[in-house]
Design an enzyme around this catalytic site. Structure first.
Site, PDB file in Angstrom:
ATOM      1  N   LYS A 217       0.833  -1.218   0.000  1.00  0.00           N
ATOM      2  CA  LYS A 217       0.000   0.000   0.000  1.00  0.00           C
ATOM      3  C   LYS A 217       0.854   1.248   0.000  1.00  0.00           C
ATOM      4  O   LYS A 217       0.479   2.270  -0.571  1.00  0.00           O
ATOM      5  CB  LYS A 217      -1.007  -0.032   1.149  1.00  0.00           C
ATOM      6  CG  LYS A 217      -0.428   0.043   2.560  1.00  0.00           C
ATOM      7  CD  LYS A 217      -0.300   1.464   3.047  1.00  0.00           C
ATOM      8  CE  LYS A 217       0.331   1.555   4.399  1.00  0.00           C
ATOM      9  NZ  LYS A 217       0.586   2.937   4.828  1.00  0.00           N
ATOM     10  N   ASP A 270      -6.203   0.263   4.494  1.00  0.00           N
ATOM     11  CA  ASP A 270      -4.930   0.995   4.573  1.00  0.00           C
ATOM     12  C   ASP A 270      -4.485   1.488   3.205  1.00  0.00           C
ATOM     13  O   ASP A 270      -3.923   2.583   3.076  1.00  0.00           O
ATOM     14  CB  ASP A 270      -3.866   0.080   5.188  1.00  0.00           C
ATOM     15  CG  ASP A 270      -2.754   0.857   5.883  1.00  0.00           C
ATOM     16  OD1 ASP A 270      -1.764   0.227   6.296  1.00  0.00           O
ATOM     17  OD2 ASP A 270      -2.875   2.090   6.010  1.00  0.00           O
ATOM     18  N   SER A 280      -0.605  11.258   4.281  1.00  0.00           N
ATOM     19  CA  SER A 280       0.328  10.144   4.090  1.00  0.00           C
ATOM     20  C   SER A 280       1.665  10.646   3.572  1.00  0.00           C
ATOM     21  O   SER A 280       1.731  11.389   2.586  1.00  0.00           O
ATOM     22  CB  SER A 280      -0.242   9.157   3.066  1.00  0.00           C
ATOM     23  OG  SER A 280       0.803   8.407   2.463  1.00  0.00           O
ATOM     24  N   GLU A 306       8.546   4.830   3.896  1.00  0.00           N
ATOM     25  CA  GLU A 306       8.749   3.386   3.843  1.00  0.00           C
ATOM     26  C   GLU A 306       8.630   2.841   2.409  1.00  0.00           C
ATOM     27  O   GLU A 306       9.370   1.955   2.009  1.00  0.00           O
ATOM     28  CB  GLU A 306       7.757   2.656   4.760  1.00  0.00           C
ATOM     29  CG  GLU A 306       8.042   2.828   6.236  1.00  0.00           C
ATOM     30  CD  GLU A 306       9.208   1.963   6.716  1.00  0.00           C
ATOM     31  OE1 GLU A 306       9.940   1.417   5.881  1.00  0.00           O
ATOM     32  OE2 GLU A 306       9.393   1.845   7.940  1.00  0.00           O
TER      33      GLU A 306
HETATM   34  N1  LIG Z   1       3.193   7.315  11.474  1.00  0.00           N
HETATM   35  C1  LIG Z   1       2.135   6.588  11.138  1.00  0.00           C
HETATM   36  O1  LIG Z   1       1.040   7.119  10.912  1.00  0.00           O
HETATM   37  C2  LIG Z   1       2.260   5.109  11.006  1.00  0.00           C
HETATM   38  C3  LIG Z   1       3.494   4.490  10.953  1.00  0.00           C
HETATM   39  N2  LIG Z   1       3.569   3.132  10.831  1.00  0.00           N
HETATM   40  C4  LIG Z   1       4.866   2.475  10.721  1.00  0.00           C
HETATM   41  O2  LIG Z   1       5.595   2.622  11.930  1.00  0.00           O
HETATM   42  C5  LIG Z   1       6.992   2.535  11.648  1.00  0.00           C
HETATM   43  C6  LIG Z   1       7.673   3.685  12.378  1.00  0.00           C
HETATM   44  O3  LIG Z   1       7.328   4.831  11.672  1.00  0.00           O
HETATM   45  P1  LIG Z   1       6.950   6.232  12.348  1.00  0.00           P
HETATM   46  O4  LIG Z   1       6.788   6.107  13.810  1.00  0.00           O
HETATM   47  O5  LIG Z   1       5.837   6.806  11.558  1.00  0.00           O
HETATM   48  O6  LIG Z   1       8.295   7.019  12.038  1.00  0.00           O
HETATM   49  P2  LIG Z   1       8.821   8.355  12.730  1.00  0.00           P
HETATM   50  O7  LIG Z   1       9.793   8.917  11.773  1.00  0.00           O
HETATM   51  O8  LIG Z   1       7.664   9.159  13.175  1.00  0.00           O
HETATM   52  O9  LIG Z   1       9.575   7.824  14.049  1.00  0.00           O
HETATM   53  C7  LIG Z   1      10.607   6.885  13.936  1.00  0.00           C
HETATM   54  C8  LIG Z   1      11.244   6.844  15.314  1.00  0.00           C
HETATM   55  O10 LIG Z   1      12.160   5.765  15.351  1.00  0.00           O
HETATM   56  C9  LIG Z   1      13.337   6.223  15.985  1.00  0.00           C
HETATM   57  N3  LIG Z   1      14.458   5.395  15.559  1.00  0.00           N
HETATM   58  C10 LIG Z   1      15.022   5.345  14.338  1.00  0.00           C
HETATM   59  N4  LIG Z   1      16.060   4.489  14.361  1.00  0.00           N
HETATM   60  C11 LIG Z   1      16.117   3.978  15.618  1.00  0.00           C
HETATM   61  C12 LIG Z   1      16.949   3.050  16.269  1.00  0.00           C
HETATM   62  N5  LIG Z   1      17.948   2.464  15.597  1.00  0.00           N
HETATM   63  N6  LIG Z   1      16.735   2.778  17.578  1.00  0.00           N
HETATM   64  C13 LIG Z   1      15.722   3.378  18.246  1.00  0.00           C
HETATM   65  N7  LIG Z   1      14.881   4.278  17.698  1.00  0.00           N
HETATM   66  C14 LIG Z   1      15.098   4.557  16.388  1.00  0.00           C
HETATM   67  C15 LIG Z   1      13.485   7.653  15.546  1.00  0.00           C
HETATM   68  O11 LIG Z   1      14.325   8.353  16.446  1.00  0.00           O
HETATM   69  C16 LIG Z   1      12.045   8.118  15.620  1.00  0.00           C
HETATM   70  O12 LIG Z   1      11.740   8.564  16.920  1.00  0.00           O
HETATM   71  C17 LIG Z   1       7.130   2.610  10.115  1.00  0.00           C
HETATM   72  O13 LIG Z   1       7.430   1.342   9.584  1.00  0.00           O
HETATM   73  C18 LIG Z   1       5.749   3.072   9.661  1.00  0.00           C
HETATM   74  O14 LIG Z   1       5.399   2.572   8.371  1.00  0.00           O
HETATM   75  C19 LIG Z   1       2.454   2.326  10.783  1.00  0.00           C
HETATM   76  C20 LIG Z   1       1.213   2.900  10.835  1.00  0.00           C
HETATM   77  C21 LIG Z   1       1.027   4.330  10.929  1.00  0.00           C
HETATM   78  O1  LIG Z   2       0.856   3.455   7.445  1.00  0.00           O
HETATM   79  C1  LIG Z   2       0.340   4.534   7.636  1.00  0.00           C
HETATM   80  C2  LIG Z   2      -1.130   4.677   7.862  1.00  0.00           C
HETATM   81  O2  LIG Z   2      -1.746   3.421   8.028  1.00  0.00           O
HETATM   82  C3  LIG Z   2       1.136   5.803   7.565  1.00  0.00           C
HETATM   83  O3  LIG Z   2       1.289   6.094   6.208  1.00  0.00           O
HETATM   84  P1  LIG Z   2       2.536   6.973   5.723  1.00  0.00           P
HETATM   85  O4  LIG Z   2       3.788   6.225   6.162  1.00  0.00           O
HETATM   86  O5  LIG Z   2       2.357   7.059   4.227  1.00  0.00           O
HETATM   87  O6  LIG Z   2       2.424   8.313   6.412  1.00  0.00           O
END
Ligand SMILES: NC(=O)C1=CN([C@@H]2O[C@H](COP(=O)(O)OP(=O)(O)OC[C@H]3O[C@@H](n4cnc5c(N)ncnc54)[C@H](O)[C@@H]3O)[C@@H](O)[C@H]2O)C=CC1
Ligand SMILES: O=C(CO)COP(=O)(O)O
Length: 353
Positions: A217, A270, A280, A306
Site C-alpha cells: 500500500k 490501509d 500520508s 517506507e
Molecule cells: N506514522 C504513522 O502514521 C504510522 C506508521 N507506521 C509504521 O511505523 C513505523 C515507524 O514509523 P513512524 O513512527 O511513523 O516514524 P517516525 O519517523 O515518526 O519515528 C521513527 C522513530 O524511530 C526512531 N528510531 C530510528 N532508528 C532507531 C533506532 N535504531 N533505535 C531506536 N529508535 C530509532 C526515531 O528516532 C524516531 O523517533 C514505520 O514502519 C511506519 O510505516 C504504521 C502505521 C502508521
Molecule cells: O501506514 C500509515 C497509515 O496506516 C502511515 O502512512 P505513511 O507512512 O504514508 O504516512
C-alpha cells in the site's frame, strides 16, 4: 518461551497481569507493555495501550524525547500538543532493553532499523509476545519485519498490527480498524484483542501477507501521488486507484492463503487511506517527486518514507512468483530518477490491462 504458552486472558492471569472487574464487564489489565521507538507510531501506540494497561515503557534513542515524556508527559518532537498518560514512562535505549515482566513488546521503529534494534536487544526479547507495526521489506533478503524479529530473537510468539491507522489519529483516540496478523492460537489472538482493545480488529493467520499489504500500500500510495501530480480529475484518480488495487490483489492472490485478505483493514482500508490522503508521507512523496519539488536523495530528509525503501524488494518478490507489477515498476523508475513522470504515466495508461 514454549509454543504452548497460555496467554493471559480474563480467567487465567499470570504473575504480571491484573484483572479488574468494571461496570462494563471483566477487563484484563495487562500490567506491563514495552514499546520500542518513540516516534509518531510508537508514541501513538503507547498512548492507546496506556488507556488499557497498567504501565507502558516506551524506549527512545533521543534523550530529549525521553526527558520530555518523563518530565512533561509530552513527546515534544511528535505530538507537542498531546498530554501523554502518566502511566507511560520513557527509557533511553541502551545496551540492554529493560522489558522484564512485559507481557508484550511492540516494535515501532522504521523498517530499516528493525534488524539492528532487535539484534541489540537479543535475549531481552525472547520471552514476550512481540508485535510489529513497522511496514517494510528488508532488502535484499526480502524478509518481512516479523521474519527479521524471529531471526534475531528466536521468539516464535509474533504478531503484526496493520491497518488504516495514522499515528496522530490513534494518539487522540479516534476510531480505527486494524488487522492482527498472528497464528491461529486463540489465546494469542485474545491477548492481541486486549492489547489493541481500542481498535476495530479483524484477524488473519497469514502474518506474512498482512505485513506485505502494509508494504504494497505504501508503494501504491507513492504511485497515486505521482499519478495525481499529472492528472487532476476524479475519473482519472479513481481509475488509477482501481488499477493499483487490481495489481495489489493480483500479487496477494499469488502469495496469500487468506482468501479474505482483500477486504481486511490491512489491505483495502490501509491502501485507500494512504493513497487518497495527503497526510500520508508516501502519497506526499509521490506528489512532490511528480511535481519535481524534490529529487533524490530525499531519503536523507529524515522523514520515514517506507514505500521508497521497499519498492525494489516488492518488485523482486513478485518476480519470484512470475508476477509483473507495472505500477510498482513505474514507481521505482520515477524514484530512480526518470523524471519524465507524464511520459511514464502515459505509458501506464497505454499498457493498462
Ligand atoms: N506514522 C504513522 O502514521 C504510522 C506508521 N507506521 C509504521 O511505523 C513505523 C515507524 O514509523 P513512524 O513512527 O511513523 O516514524 P517516525 O519517523 O515518526 O519515528 C521513527 C522513530 O524511530 C526512531 N528510531 C530510528 N532508528 C532507531 C533506532 N535504531 N533505535 C531506536 N529508535 C530509532 C526515531 O528516532 C524516531 O523517533 C514505520 O514502519 C511506519 O510505516 C504504521 C502505521 C502508521
Ligand atoms: O501506514 C500509515 C497509515 O496506516 C502511515 O502512512 P505513511 O507512512 O504514508 O504516512
Amino acid at each position: 518461551m514454549d509454543g504452548n504458552r497460555r496467554y493471559p486472558r480474563f480467567k487465567v492471569c499470570r504473575k504480571h497481569c491484573r484483572c479488574s472487574l468494571r461496570r462494563t464487564g471483566a477487563i484484563l489489565m495487562i500490567s506491563k507493555v514495552g514499546v520500542i521507538g518513540a516516534g509518531s507510531m510508537g508514541t501513538a501506540v503507547a498512548q492507546s495501550i496506556s488507556r488499557r494497561a497498567g504501565e507502558v515503557f516506551i524506549f527512545g534513542r533521543k534523550k530529549e524525547i525521553v526527558d520530555s515524556i518523563n518530565t512533561d508527559n509530552r513527546n515534544a518532537n511528535y505530538f507537542p500538543g498531546l498530554r501523554l498518560n502518566p502511566n507511560i514512562r520513557a527509557r533511553l535505549m541502551g545496551d540492554r532493553l529493560d522489558v522484564a515482566g512485559c507481557a508484550a513488546v511492540v516494535i515501532a521503529v522504521p523498517s530499516s532499523e528493525v534488524r539492528s534494534v532487535v539484534k541489540a536487544a537479543g535475549d531481552d526479547l525472547s520471552d514476550q509476545i512481540l508485535v510489529t507495526v513497522s511496514k517494510g521489506l528488508e532488502y535484499p533478503s526480502l524478509k518481512t519485519m516479523s521474519e527479521i524479529i524471529r531471526d534475531e530473537t528466536g521468539n516464535p510468539d509474533m504478531a503484526c498490527f496493520s491497518g488504516p491507522t495514522f499515528a496522530d489519529e490513534i494518539a487522540y483516540g479516534h476510531i480505527a480498524g486494524a488487522t492482527i496478523g498472528a497464528g491461529d492460537d486463540p489465546s494469542l489472538r485474545a491477548t492481541m484483542s486486549d492489547l489493541f482493545g481500542e481498535f476495530i480488529l479483524d484477524f488473519s493467520d497469514d502474518l506474512r501477507a498482512v505485513e506485505l499489504c502494509g508494504v504494497l500500500k505504501n508503494v501504491y500510495a507513492i504511485g497515486t501521488g505521482m499519478w495525481d501530480s499529472v492528472y487532476s480529475n476524479h475519473n482519472e484518480h479513481y481509475t488509477f486507484l482501481n488499477m493499483c488495487y487490481k495489481e495489489m490483489c493480483t500479487f496477494l492472490k499469488a502469495i496469500s492463503h487468506d482468501k479474505d485478505i482483500f477486504t481486511k483493514f490491512c489491505c483495502f482500508g490501509d491502501f485507500n487511506l494512504t493513497a487518497n490522503v495527503d497526510k500520508s508521507r508516501n502519497r506526499t512523496l509521490g506528489l512532490m517527486v511528480g511535481k519535481k519539488i524534490v529529487k533524490t536523495p530525499y531519503l536523507e530528509s529524515g522523514v520515514t518514507f517506507e514505500g521508497s525503501r521497499s519498492v525494489k524488494g516488492i518488485i523482486e518478490l513478485a518476480d519470484t512468483h512470475d508476477i509483473d507489477l507495472p505500477i510498482a515498476r513505474f514507481v521505482y523508475d520515477v524514484l530512480s530518477g526518470n523524471n519524465n513522470v507524464r511520459a511514464s504515466v502515459d505509458t501506464l495508461v497505454r499498457k493498462a490491462p
